[in-house]
Design an enzyme around this catalytic site. Structure first.
Site, PDB file in Angstrom:
ATOM      1  NE  ARG A  63      -4.017   1.840   2.343  1.00  0.00           N
ATOM      2  CZ  ARG A  63      -4.149   2.701   3.358  1.00  0.00           C
ATOM      3  NH1 ARG A  63      -3.358   2.605   4.403  1.00  0.00           N
ATOM      4  NH2 ARG A  63      -5.082   3.621   3.326  1.00  0.00           N
ATOM      5  CG  HIS A  67      -1.279   5.418  -0.312  1.00  0.00           C
ATOM      6  ND1 HIS A  67      -1.990   6.176   0.589  1.00  0.00           N
ATOM      7  CD2 HIS A  67      -2.084   4.383  -0.638  1.00  0.00           C
ATOM      8  CE1 HIS A  67      -3.183   5.620   0.798  1.00  0.00           C
ATOM      9  NE2 HIS A  67      -3.249   4.520   0.066  1.00  0.00           N
ATOM     10  CG  ASN A  96      -0.659   9.149   2.731  1.00  0.00           C
ATOM     11  OD1 ASN A  96      -1.167   8.193   2.144  1.00  0.00           O
ATOM     12  ND2 ASN A  96       0.006  10.098   2.078  1.00  0.00           N
ATOM     13  CG  HIS A 194      -8.171  -4.263  -0.985  1.00  0.00           C
ATOM     14  ND1 HIS A 194      -9.208  -3.454  -1.408  1.00  0.00           N
ATOM     15  CD2 HIS A 194      -7.134  -3.418  -0.722  1.00  0.00           C
ATOM     16  CE1 HIS A 194      -8.818  -2.191  -1.402  1.00  0.00           C
ATOM     17  NE2 HIS A 194      -7.566  -2.143  -0.990  1.00  0.00           N
TER      18      HIS A 194
END
Length: 327
Positions: A63, A67, A96, A194
């Protein structure tokens, strides 16, 4: 006039694809073979140690990479700290803060890489490799990563506030992916990350109690899952940050269980669930639910595409000595 209006998006797409290909050609699978031959071993050991200490870290590192790449490209800008009023980083952006993890893992790996190969390897390449290693340790297929990225000297908190969100419509999410040179297939494939990791209750609680302002749960959510989630995430503020696995079937295993959950109306986030009901994506979800190796192959390919977004090479950017601050 109509001809010009038609040509503009085509020309824009052409340049995205052309530049993406150009960047890929500037990267090299053997970029550090002579200057830092121990790089992959150092990164893999650092990631393995972090996951051994905290199994959630596998998802966190994937992740973190996502990002980073979705804000001004893959340039490790997400790793930069705020410096008083002189420099504003991305760590405190709403997407974040109190959410993204793994900074200290990358910092530790970078320190070890600097000992072995001073001022040679970018934080961006380390983060890219760390995401690959994290997914692979959790069960994903191993994919080759071309290297040679350089680190950015700026950050963009405003853009970080606009990252794809679980509260957004599929149209918006696809548009944000398209703007980065990624397509609808990449949305479906990268959402498959996920299959590991956790979500905070506030990211899906509206599905449990007040779906679309109806005052009732989402009728599409599988009944037994709904009941369990309502127990874990009661309709009160103090449960907002409670963590729930995105894939309760194989929480720490990187596999295609995520897609099987979607087909069975057991996806946690609304942005995930809609992938199984929208006619643009439903057939892909069904295929990945049936063919695990197809998903694992496509996941590696989409991760390589994502890792090429807005890459700095050659004399652009820098090689940071410390991932938290520009040189």
């Amino acid at each position: 006039m109509e001809q010009k209006a038609f040509k503009r998006p085509f020309v824009h797409l052409f340049y995205i694809l052309f530049l993406s290909h150009l960047v890929f050609c500037q990267l090299d699978y053997r970029f550090y073979d002579s200057t830092c031959p121990s790089l992959t071993r150092i990164v893999r050991y650092g990631v393995w140690s972090a996951i051994a200490n905290d199994t959630r870290m596998a998802a966190s590192l994937v992740r973190l990479h996502f990002h980073d790449c979705f804000v001004n490209g893959c340039d490790a800008s997400i790793l930069l700290d705020d410096i008083d009023s002189t420099f504003v980083g991305e760590k405190t952006a709403r997407s974040n803060q109190n959410s993204v993890r793994g900074y200290e893992v990358i910092d530790k790996i970078k320190a070890n890489v600097e000992k072995a190969c001073p001022s040679t390897v970018s934080c961006t390449d380390i983060l890219t490799l760390a995401a690959r290693e994290a997914a692979n340790i959790a069960g994903a297929s191993y994919w080759m990563v071309p290297l040679g990225r350089r680190d950015g000297r700026t950050a963009n908190k405003t853009a970080a506030n606009e990252l794809p969100s679980p509260f957004e419509s599929l149209d918006n999410i696809i548009a944000k992916f398209n703007a980065k040179g990624l397509d609808t297939k990449d949305v479906v494939v990268l959402s498959g990350a996920h299959t590991i990791g956790f979500a905070q209750c506030f990211t899906f609680k509206q599905r449990l109690f007040n779906f679309d302002g109806s005052g009732k749960p989402d009728p599409d959510l599988e009944a037994s899952l709904l009941k369990g989630l309502q127990t874990v995430c009661p309709d009160q503020v103090d449960s907002d940050t409670t963590l729930v696995p995105l894939d309760s079937a194989t929480t720490n295993r990187f596999d295609n269980s995520y897609y099987r959950n979607l087909v069975n109306s057991s996806g946690l986030l609304q942005s995930d669930h809609v992938l199984s009901t929208d006619n643009r994506t439903a057939s892909m979800v069904l295929s990945y639910s049936r063919y695990p190796y197809l998903f694992l192959k496509d996941f590696g390919a989409s991760m390589v595409k994502m890792a090429n977004i807005g890459v700095l090479t050659g004399q652009d950017g820098e090689i940071r000595k410390n991932c938290k601050v520009v040189n």
